[in-house]
Design a protein around this motif. Structure first.
Motif, PDB file in Angstrom:
ATOM      1  N   ILE A  72      36.944 -27.539  -3.031  1.00  0.00           N
ATOM      2  CA  ILE A  72      38.149 -28.353  -2.805  1.00  0.00           C
ATOM      3  C   ILE A  72      38.769 -27.881  -1.490  1.00  0.00           C
ATOM      4  N   GLY A  73      39.050 -28.820  -0.586  1.00  0.00           N
ATOM      5  CA  GLY A  73      39.441 -28.437   0.778  1.00  0.00           C
ATOM      6  C   GLY A  73      38.227 -27.959   1.553  1.00  0.00           C
ATOM      7  N   GLY A  74      37.078 -28.487   1.148  1.00  0.00           N
ATOM      8  CA  GLY A  74      35.803 -27.996   1.694  1.00  0.00           C
ATOM      9  C   GLY A  74      35.426 -28.567   3.034  1.00  0.00           C
ATOM     10  N   THR A  75      36.214 -29.544   3.538  1.00  0.00           N
ATOM     11  CA  THR A  75      35.846 -30.178   4.797  1.00  0.00           C
ATOM     12  C   THR A  75      36.577 -29.572   5.995  1.00  0.00           C
ATOM     13  N   GLY A  76      37.407 -28.549   5.762  1.00  0.00           N
ATOM     14  CA  GLY A  76      38.145 -27.907   6.855  1.00  0.00           C
ATOM     15  C   GLY A  76      37.400 -26.704   7.411  1.00  0.00           C
ATOM     16  N   LYS A  77      38.129 -25.927   8.216  1.00  0.00           N
ATOM     17  CA  LYS A  77      37.524 -24.766   8.902  1.00  0.00           C
ATOM     18  C   LYS A  77      36.949 -23.764   7.903  1.00  0.00           C
ATOM     19  N   THR A  78      37.748 -23.397   6.911  1.00  0.00           N
ATOM     20  CA  THR A  78      37.298 -22.423   5.914  1.00  0.00           C
ATOM     21  C   THR A  78      36.184 -23.014   5.050  1.00  0.00           C
ATOM     22  N   GLY A  79      36.396 -24.233   4.593  1.00  0.00           N
ATOM     23  CA  GLY A  79      35.433 -24.856   3.691  1.00  0.00           C
ATOM     24  C   GLY A  79      34.065 -25.015   4.327  1.00  0.00           C
ATOM     25  N   ARG A  80      34.043 -25.408   5.588  1.00  0.00           N
ATOM     26  CA  ARG A  80      32.743 -25.566   6.274  1.00  0.00           C
ATOM     27  C   ARG A  80      32.023 -24.224   6.345  1.00  0.00           C
ATOM     28  N   ALA A  81      32.774 -23.155   6.594  1.00  0.00           N
ATOM     29  CA  ALA A  81      32.152 -21.821   6.669  1.00  0.00           C
ATOM     30  C   ALA A  81      31.598 -21.404   5.307  1.00  0.00           C
ATOM     31  N   VAL A  82      32.346 -21.690   4.237  1.00  0.00           N
ATOM     32  CA  VAL A  82      31.872 -21.332   2.891  1.00  0.00           C
ATOM     33  C   VAL A  82      30.627 -22.159   2.547  1.00  0.00           C
ATOM     34  N   GLN A  83      30.648 -23.431   2.905  1.00  0.00           N
ATOM     35  CA  GLN A  83      29.482 -24.274   2.620  1.00  0.00           C
ATOM     36  C   GLN A  83      28.251 -23.753   3.361  1.00  0.00           C
ATOM     37  N   ALA A  84      28.443 -23.343   4.621  1.00  0.00           N
ATOM     38  CA  ALA A  84      27.323 -22.811   5.404  1.00  0.00           C
ATOM     39  C   ALA A  84      26.814 -21.504   4.793  1.00  0.00           C
ATOM     40  N   ALA A  85      27.731 -20.646   4.319  1.00  0.00           N
ATOM     41  CA  ALA A  85      27.310 -19.375   3.722  1.00  0.00           C
ATOM     42  C   ALA A  85      26.536 -19.618   2.433  1.00  0.00           C
ATOM     43  N   ASP A  94      30.082 -26.694 -12.088  1.00  0.00           N
ATOM     44  CA  ASP A  94      30.250 -25.501 -12.929  1.00  0.00           C
ATOM     45  C   ASP A  94      31.373 -24.612 -12.392  1.00  0.00           C
ATOM     46  N   ALA A  95      31.482 -24.565 -11.073  1.00  0.00           N
ATOM     47  CA  ALA A  95      32.463 -23.676 -10.431  1.00  0.00           C
ATOM     48  C   ALA A  95      33.095 -24.398  -9.249  1.00  0.00           C
ATOM     49  N   VAL A  96      34.336 -24.012  -8.979  1.00  0.00           N
ATOM     50  CA  VAL A  96      35.076 -24.602  -7.851  1.00  0.00           C
ATOM     51  C   VAL A  96      35.563 -23.497  -6.935  1.00  0.00           C
ATOM     52  N   TYR A  97      35.427 -23.714  -5.626  1.00  0.00           N
ATOM     53  CA  TYR A  97      36.101 -22.877  -4.636  1.00  0.00           C
ATOM     54  C   TYR A  97      37.316 -23.668  -4.183  1.00  0.00           C
ATOM     55  N   LEU A  98      38.487 -23.106  -4.386  1.00  0.00           N
ATOM     56  CA  LEU A  98      39.738 -23.856  -4.200  1.00  0.00           C
ATOM     57  C   LEU A  98      40.465 -23.384  -2.951  1.00  0.00           C
ATOM     58  N   ILE A  99      40.546 -24.289  -1.986  1.00  0.00           N
ATOM     59  CA  ILE A  99      41.218 -24.006  -0.702  1.00  0.00           C
ATOM     60  C   ILE A  99      42.368 -24.996  -0.556  1.00  0.00           C
ATOM     61  N   SER A 112      24.828 -22.340   1.755  1.00  0.00           N
ATOM     62  CA  SER A 112      23.551 -22.897   2.187  1.00  0.00           C
ATOM     63  C   SER A 112      22.598 -21.777   2.624  1.00  0.00           C
ATOM     64  N   GLY A 113      23.184 -20.735   3.232  1.00  0.00           N
ATOM     65  CA  GLY A 113      22.393 -19.582   3.680  1.00  0.00           C
ATOM     66  C   GLY A 113      21.739 -18.821   2.542  1.00  0.00           C
ATOM     67  N   VAL A 114      22.307 -18.947   1.330  1.00  0.00           N
ATOM     68  CA  VAL A 114      21.669 -18.301   0.174  1.00  0.00           C
ATOM     69  C   VAL A 114      21.014 -19.350  -0.722  1.00  0.00           C
ATOM     70  N   GLY A 115      20.770 -20.526  -0.152  1.00  0.00           N
ATOM     71  CA  GLY A 115      19.986 -21.535  -0.855  1.00  0.00           C
ATOM     72  C   GLY A 115      20.754 -22.336  -1.886  1.00  0.00           C
ATOM     73  N   VAL A 116      22.091 -22.364  -1.767  1.00  0.00           N
ATOM     74  CA  VAL A 116      22.908 -23.113  -2.734  1.00  0.00           C
ATOM     75  C   VAL A 116      23.628 -24.240  -1.998  1.00  0.00           C
ATOM     76  N   GLU A 117      23.387 -25.462  -2.447  1.00  0.00           N
ATOM     77  CA  GLU A 117      24.084 -26.607  -1.856  1.00  0.00           C
ATOM     78  C   GLU A 117      25.404 -26.809  -2.588  1.00  0.00           C
ATOM     79  N   ALA A 118      26.479 -26.919  -1.854  1.00  0.00           N
ATOM     80  CA  ALA A 118      27.796 -27.131  -2.472  1.00  0.00           C
ATOM     81  C   ALA A 118      28.344 -28.479  -2.029  1.00  0.00           C
ATOM     82  N   HIS A 119      29.171 -29.054  -2.887  1.00  0.00           N
ATOM     83  CA  HIS A 119      29.745 -30.368  -2.621  1.00  0.00           C
ATOM     84  C   HIS A 119      31.135 -30.170  -2.014  1.00  0.00           C
ATOM     85  N   ALA A 120      31.297 -30.548  -0.747  1.00  0.00           N
ATOM     86  CA  ALA A 120      32.579 -30.355  -0.058  1.00  0.00           C
ATOM     87  C   ALA A 120      33.482 -31.571  -0.259  1.00  0.00           C
ATOM     88  N   LEU A 121      34.687 -31.319  -0.766  1.00  0.00           N
ATOM     89  CA  LEU A 121      35.646 -32.399  -1.002  1.00  0.00           C
ATOM     90  C   LEU A 121      36.786 -32.323   0.006  1.00  0.00           C
TER      91      LEU A 121
END
Ligand SMILES: NC(=O)c1ccc[n+]([C@@H]2O[C@H](COP(=O)([O-])OP(=O)(O)OC[C@H]3O[C@@H](n4cnc5c(N)ncnc54)[C@H](OP(=O)(O)O)[C@@H]3O)[C@@H](O)[C@H]2O)c1
Length: 258
Positions: free
Chosen positions: A10-23, A50-55, A25-34
Motif C-alpha cells: 500500500i503506497g507501493g507506487t512512490g519512492k519507498t514502495g518502488r524500492a521495496v518492490q525492487a528489493a 497474505d501480507a501487506v507492506y503499509l506506507i 523482486s531481488g529475492v524472487g518475490v513479485e509484489a503488487h504495488a498499490l
C-alpha cells in the motif's frame, strides 16, 4: 514447499514502495504495488494477499485514520500480516507527522493482525539533488547528528521481514552504520565525487516551502526545528543484523551517484 506469500504494497507506487518492490523482486518475490487509486476499494484491491507492506503518503494530514482504514481493509480481505513503514523516533511530539506515526504504530500493534514495524531514519537519497548541485542547503544545523540510511538497505530489510519468519511483534529502528552531520556529509561528498560540495545552513524563517500547503509548511518547519536542535540519531545495529552485513555508508551511497 509452500508457495511464496502474496504481498501487497500500500503506497507501493512512490519512492519507498518502488524500492521495496525492487528489493522483493531481488529475492524472487513479485509484489503488487498499490497507488492512491486503490484506496477507493482497498479491501477488494487486497483480495488474495497474505501480507501487506503499509506506507502512508508523506505528511498525510491524519495518518492514524489512514492506517486505521487500511487495517480495517486488511481484516476484511483476510490479510494475516502487516509490516508498517513508520519512522525513527516516532514519539517526538514536536513533529506532528512523527507523532501521527507513533499513534498509528499503536493501532498496528492492537490490530489483531500479525505485525512488524520498521522505523527508518531519513534516507540519504533525500540529499542527492542538493549534493549533485554542489550546494547542500538545509534550514537546520550542520552539526547535529543523523543516522542517515540508504533507502535501498531499508527496502532490503523490508524484504527480509516480509519473506522470512521470526519478525512478528518486532519493532526495528533502521539507521545507517554511523551517525553523521550534514557538514560531514558534504565533506564525504567532496571526497567521493572529486569536486567541491559545500553545506550551508539557511535561515529557517526564510524557508519558502514553495508549492506546499500551509499545513505541510508548518509541519516541515517543526521538523527543521527539531533537526536543528537534536538531529535524528538512529542506531544502525538492527539494520546490520537484518541485512547480515554493515549497512551502506554515506560514501558507499554517493559512489553510486558518480
Ligand atoms: N523520506 C524519508 O527520508 C523517510 C524516512 C522515513 C519514513 N518515511 C516515510 O515514508 C513514507 C512514504 O514516503 P515516500 O517518499 O515513498 O512517498 P511518495 O513517493 O510520495 O509515495 C507516496 C505513496 O502514497 C500514495 N498516495 C499519495 N497520496 C495518497 C492518498 N491521498 N491516498 C492514498 N495513497 C496516496 C502514492 O500513490 P500514487 O503513486 O498513486 O500517487 C504513493 O504510492 C511517508 O510516510 C514518510 O513519512 C520517509
Amino acid at each position: 514447499m509452500g508457495r511464496p506469500p502474496l504481498i501487497a504494497l500500500i503506497g507501493g507506487t512512490g519512492k519507498t514502495g518502488r524500492a521495496v518492490q525492487a528489493a522483493l523482486s531481488g529475492v524472487g518475490v513479485e509484489a503488487h504495488a498499490l497507488g492512491r487509486a486503490a484506496s477507493a476499494d482497498l479491501s477488494a484491491a487486497l483480495a488474495g494477499a497474505d501480507a501487506v507492506y503499509l506506507i502512508a503518503p508523506n505528511l498525510h494530514p491524519d495518518e492514524p485514520r489512514y492506517v486505521a482504514d487500511a487495517l480495517a481493509a486488511m481484516r476484511a480481505a483476510g490479510v494475516g500480516r502487516v509490516v508498517y513503514h513508520s519512522v525513527a523516533s516516532p514519539y517526538a511530539p514536536a513533529m506532528p507527522h512523527h507523532l501521527g506515526k507513533a499513534t498509528a504504530e499503536d493501532l498496528v500493534r492492537r490490530s489483531g493482525l500479525a505485525w512488524t514495524i520498521l522505523q527508518p531514519c531519513a534516507y540519504l537519497q533525500n540529499l542527492q539533488a542538493g549534493v549533485m548541485t554542489g550546494a547542500l542547503s538545509v534550514p537546520y544545523s550542520l552539526e547535529t547528528r543523523f543516522g542517515l540510511v540508504d533507502l535501498d538497505d531499508v527496502a532490503r530489510a523490508a524484504a527480509v521481514v516480509l519473506t522470512e519468519p521470526g519478525h512478528d511483534g518486532a519493532t526495528y529502528e533502521l539507521g545507517g552504520p554511523a551517525l553523521v552531520t550534514l557538514a560531514e556529509v558534504a565533506a564525504i561528498a567532496t571526497e567521493v565525487l572529486g569536486r567541491p560540495v559545500t553545506a550551508t545552513r539557511t535561515d529557517p524563517d526564510a524557508w519558502a516551502g514553495e508549492g506546499l500547503g500551509e499545513r505541510e509548511q508548518v509541519w516541515l518547519r517543526a521538523m527543521f526545528g527539531y533537526y536543528d536542535a537534536y538531529g535524528l540519531p538512529t542506531g544502525g545495529r538492527v539494520l546490520a543484523a537484518l541485512l547480515g552485513r554493515t549497512p551502506a555508508t554515506v560514501a558507499d551511497v554517493m559512489t553510486r551517484w558518480q
